[in-house]
Design a protein around this motif. Structure first.
Motif, PDB file in Angstrom:
ATOM      1  N   VAL A 177      73.916  33.937  38.306  1.00  0.00           N
ATOM      2  CA  VAL A 177      75.222  33.645  38.909  1.00  0.00           C
ATOM      3  C   VAL A 177      75.062  33.111  40.331  1.00  0.00           C
ATOM      4  CG1 VAL A 177      77.394  34.671  39.708  1.00  0.00           C
ATOM      5  CG2 VAL A 177      76.502  35.239  37.438  1.00  0.00           C
ATOM      6  N   LEU A 206      83.165  36.734  39.283  1.00  0.00           N
ATOM      7  CA  LEU A 206      82.188  36.919  38.196  1.00  0.00           C
ATOM      8  C   LEU A 206      81.556  38.313  38.211  1.00  0.00           C
ATOM      9  CD1 LEU A 206      80.547  33.412  38.490  1.00  0.00           C
ATOM     10  CD2 LEU A 206      81.751  34.286  36.466  1.00  0.00           C
ATOM     11  N   ALA A 238      80.639  37.429  33.045  1.00  0.00           N
ATOM     12  CA  ALA A 238      81.222  38.622  33.680  1.00  0.00           C
ATOM     13  C   ALA A 238      81.255  39.807  32.720  1.00  0.00           C
ATOM     14  CB  ALA A 238      82.610  38.309  34.236  1.00  0.00           C
TER      15      ALA A 238
END
Length: 188
Positions: A79, A97, A129
């Protein structure tokens, strides 16, 4: 046995072996030219975040510079490799996220169906997520100098993955509910 007969048997065996290896499955890994993008809108402007993360592999069968079978594709996208060029926007995205709990976005192929020489329909599981969802994706494939290029995109919503569309400046700037995940994968 005559020497000629032995040569014919050996030649036949060698050609069969070459034919089998020409259709063999092969493992590929992502190379330097791979990139991912997430595109969206807001009440202020359209935006894009990109990542050049390169963690993933594929098991493909390539014959005569054409993909004839897609057996597996897996991708792990860290991420915090996704960047907008604006640290404030990146921070909001990472919070959305839930990066403290979920460090990666994952994709795992479930099925692949060939449409024509350059187009495939994939069904795979995205995990974003912490929420997993199966999505269909139409991709374009090309093989150049042994590198397999796969391009495609998916439209998703924040809600589909249990996220709230982010806001900024006390809610005066609102992000649109839809996102586009775009990918340009190069497998060596």
């Amino acid at each position: 046995m005559k020497p000629t007969t032995i040569k014919v048997i050996f030649l036949t065996f060698a050609l069969a072996l070459i034919n089998i290896t020409a259709f063999a499955q092969k493992s590929y890994t992502l190379d330097n030219k791979t990139n991912f993008s997430v595109l969206g809108t807001s009440t202020l402007h359209d935006w894009e975040m990109t990542s050049s993360s390169k963690t993933g592999n594929a098991n493909l069968t390539v014959t005569d510079s054409k993909v004839v079978e897609i057996n597996s594709i897996t991708i792990d996208l860290a991420v915090e490799t996704i960047k907008s060029g604006k640290s404030g926007m990146d921070k909001i995205a990472y919070e959305t996220l839930n990066v403290k709990k979920f460090k990666t976005i994952k994709y795992v192929l479930k099925t692949a169906t060939k449409v024509n020489e350059t187009t495939w329909n994939l069904t795979g599981t995205y995990t974003i997520a912490g929420v997993s969802k199966d999505l269909k994706t139409q991709i374009k494939v090309a093989v150049v100098n042994g590198v397999v290029n796969i391009q495609g995109s998916n439209k998703i919503t924040f809600d589909e993955f249990g996220m709230k569309a982010p806001t900024a400046l006390l809610g005066t700037i609102k992000t649109g509910k839809e996102l586009t995940i775009k990918f340009n994968l190069n497998y060596k």
